[in-house]
Design a protein around this motif. Sequence first.
Motif, mmCIF file in Angstrom:
data_model
loop_
_atom_site.group_PDB
_atom_site.id
_atom_site.type_symbol
_atom_site.label_atom_id
_atom_site.label_comp_id
_atom_site.label_asym_id
_atom_site.label_seq_id
_atom_site.Cartn_x
_atom_site.Cartn_y
_atom_site.Cartn_z
ATOM 1 N N ASP A 78 0.817 -1.216 0.000
ATOM 2 C CA ASP A 78 0.000 0.000 0.000
ATOM 3 C C ASP A 78 0.850 1.265 0.000
ATOM 4 O OD1 ASP A 78 -2.353 -1.434 -0.058
ATOM 5 O OD2 ASP A 78 -2.643 -1.374 2.115
ATOM 6 N N THR A 79 2.089 1.156 0.444
ATOM 7 C CA THR A 79 2.967 2.328 0.509
ATOM 8 C C THR A 79 3.707 2.602 -0.810
ATOM 9 O OG1 THR A 79 4.722 0.916 1.395
ATOM 10 C CG2 THR A 79 3.337 2.111 2.993
ATOM 11 N N ASP A 80 3.661 1.662 -1.755
ATOM 12 C CA ASP A 80 4.437 1.820 -2.996
ATOM 13 C C ASP A 80 4.065 3.092 -3.761
ATOM 14 O OD1 ASP A 80 5.741 -0.549 -2.457
ATOM 15 O OD2 ASP A 80 4.646 -1.729 -3.953
ATOM 16 N N ALA A 81 2.794 3.248 -4.095
ATOM 17 C CA ALA A 81 2.380 4.397 -4.919
ATOM 18 C C ALA A 81 2.653 5.735 -4.223
ATOM 19 C CB ALA A 81 0.915 4.261 -5.308
ATOM 20 N N PRO A 82 2.284 5.902 -2.945
ATOM 21 C CA PRO A 82 2.556 7.199 -2.321
ATOM 22 C C PRO A 82 4.045 7.517 -2.204
ATOM 23 C CG PRO A 82 1.115 5.877 -0.900
ATOM 24 C CD PRO A 82 1.477 5.049 -2.076
ATOM 25 N N LEU A 83 4.865 6.517 -1.910
ATOM 26 C CA LEU A 83 6.302 6.781 -1.803
ATOM 27 C C LEU A 83 6.909 7.119 -3.161
ATOM 28 C CD1 LEU A 83 7.423 4.097 0.816
ATOM 29 C CD2 LEU A 83 7.194 6.576 1.132
ATOM 30 N N LEU A 84 6.473 6.418 -4.206
ATOM 31 C CA LEU A 84 6.958 6.731 -5.552
ATOM 32 C C LEU A 84 6.478 8.113 -5.996
ATOM 33 C CD1 LEU A 84 6.493 3.234 -7.179
ATOM 34 C CD2 LEU A 84 8.666 4.390 -6.709
ATOM 35 N N ALA A 85 5.250 8.464 -5.626
ATOM 36 C CA ALA A 85 4.726 9.794 -5.960
ATOM 37 C C ALA A 85 5.513 10.881 -5.220
ATOM 38 C CB ALA A 85 3.240 9.881 -5.623
ATOM 39 N N LEU A 86 5.861 10.627 -3.985
ATOM 40 C CA LEU A 86 6.665 11.586 -3.219
ATOM 41 C C LEU A 86 8.040 11.766 -3.859
ATOM 42 C CD1 LEU A 86 7.096 13.411 -0.755
ATOM 43 C CD2 LEU A 86 7.810 11.351 0.513
ATOM 44 N N LEU A 87 8.658 10.670 -4.262
ATOM 45 C CA LEU A 87 9.943 10.749 -4.953
ATOM 46 C C LEU A 87 9.820 11.587 -6.226
ATOM 47 C CD1 LEU A 87 12.899 9.937 -5.423
ATOM 48 C CD2 LEU A 87 12.025 7.848 -6.526
ATOM 49 N N ALA A 88 8.778 11.313 -7.012
ATOM 50 C CA ALA A 88 8.559 12.073 -8.250
ATOM 51 C C ALA A 88 8.386 13.557 -7.944
ATOM 52 C CB ALA A 88 7.337 11.532 -8.984
ATOM 53 N N LEU A 89 7.599 13.863 -6.928
ATOM 54 C CA LEU A 89 7.364 15.258 -6.553
ATOM 55 C C LEU A 89 8.667 15.946 -6.156
ATOM 56 C CD1 LEU A 89 5.357 17.557 -5.972
ATOM 57 C CD2 LEU A 89 5.168 16.635 -3.653
ATOM 58 N N LEU A 90 9.472 15.288 -5.339
ATOM 59 C CA LEU A 90 10.743 15.879 -4.911
ATOM 60 C C LEU A 90 11.662 16.140 -6.106
ATOM 61 C CD1 LEU A 90 11.434 13.791 -1.681
ATOM 62 C CD2 LEU A 90 10.757 16.200 -1.816
ATOM 63 N N LEU A 91 11.747 15.181 -7.026
ATOM 64 C CA LEU A 91 12.596 15.353 -8.201
ATOM 65 C C LEU A 91 12.082 16.490 -9.088
ATOM 66 C CD1 LEU A 91 13.133 11.587 -9.020
ATOM 67 C CD2 LEU A 91 14.925 13.209 -8.340
ATOM 68 N N LEU A 92 10.773 16.562 -9.266
ATOM 69 C CA LEU A 92 10.210 17.616 -10.119
ATOM 70 C C LEU A 92 10.318 18.991 -9.465
ATOM 71 C CD1 LEU A 92 7.176 15.662 -11.585
ATOM 72 C CD2 LEU A 92 9.274 16.353 -12.787
ATOM 73 N N VAL A 93 10.192 19.055 -8.147
ATOM 74 C CA VAL A 93 10.419 20.324 -7.453
ATOM 75 C C VAL A 93 11.889 20.731 -7.612
ATOM 76 C CG1 VAL A 93 10.544 21.412 -5.167
ATOM 77 C CG2 VAL A 93 8.490 20.152 -5.846
ATOM 78 N N GLY A 94 12.786 19.772 -7.478
ATOM 79 C CA GLY A 94 14.200 20.059 -7.696
ATOM 80 C C GLY A 94 14.447 20.576 -9.108
ATOM 81 N N ALA A 95 13.797 19.972 -10.096
ATOM 82 C CA ALA A 95 13.940 20.426 -11.485
ATOM 83 C C ALA A 95 13.397 21.843 -11.651
ATOM 84 C CB ALA A 95 13.223 19.468 -12.431
ATOM 85 N N ALA A 96 12.253 22.112 -11.034
ATOM 86 C CA ALA A 96 11.670 23.458 -11.135
ATOM 87 C C ALA A 96 12.574 24.503 -10.483
ATOM 88 C CB ALA A 96 10.282 23.472 -10.495
#
Length: 128
Positions: A99-117
């Motif tokens: 159950d934690t897979d999708a939220p943790l992967l989404a958090l990783l994506a968000l952090l990377l995209l914020v870093g890119a921005a």
Amino acid sequence: MVGTRITMVVTALGAAFFLSLGVWAFAAPHSFYDQIASFPPYNRHLLHDAGAFQIGIGAALLLALLTNDALFVALAAAGIGSAVHAASHVIDHDLGGKDTDAPLLALLALLLLVGAALRWAAIRATRA
């Protein structure tokens, strides 16, 4: 000069290749399996994940054509690939995983995209 043009064309072709196959594998995994990757047994989630990573590679090549900042390209492409990977875990939740897979992967994506921005903003500020 000719070498640069050839490199740009090869990069664009690579981006088109990875993006088209990645989107196909992600959006229509059974069709992709039937036409390209008919290695039994069929595994929808595996094809979704493979598509996500191909989309990330294609995004890296495409972004590299648009900017020469390696850190921005790496963060944005990893963020895009991670976002699609998170979506694959949402779509395939019924197939297993935690159950934690999708939220943790989404958090990783968000952090990377914020870093890119943030990196993109720093690039623009430097140019101004």
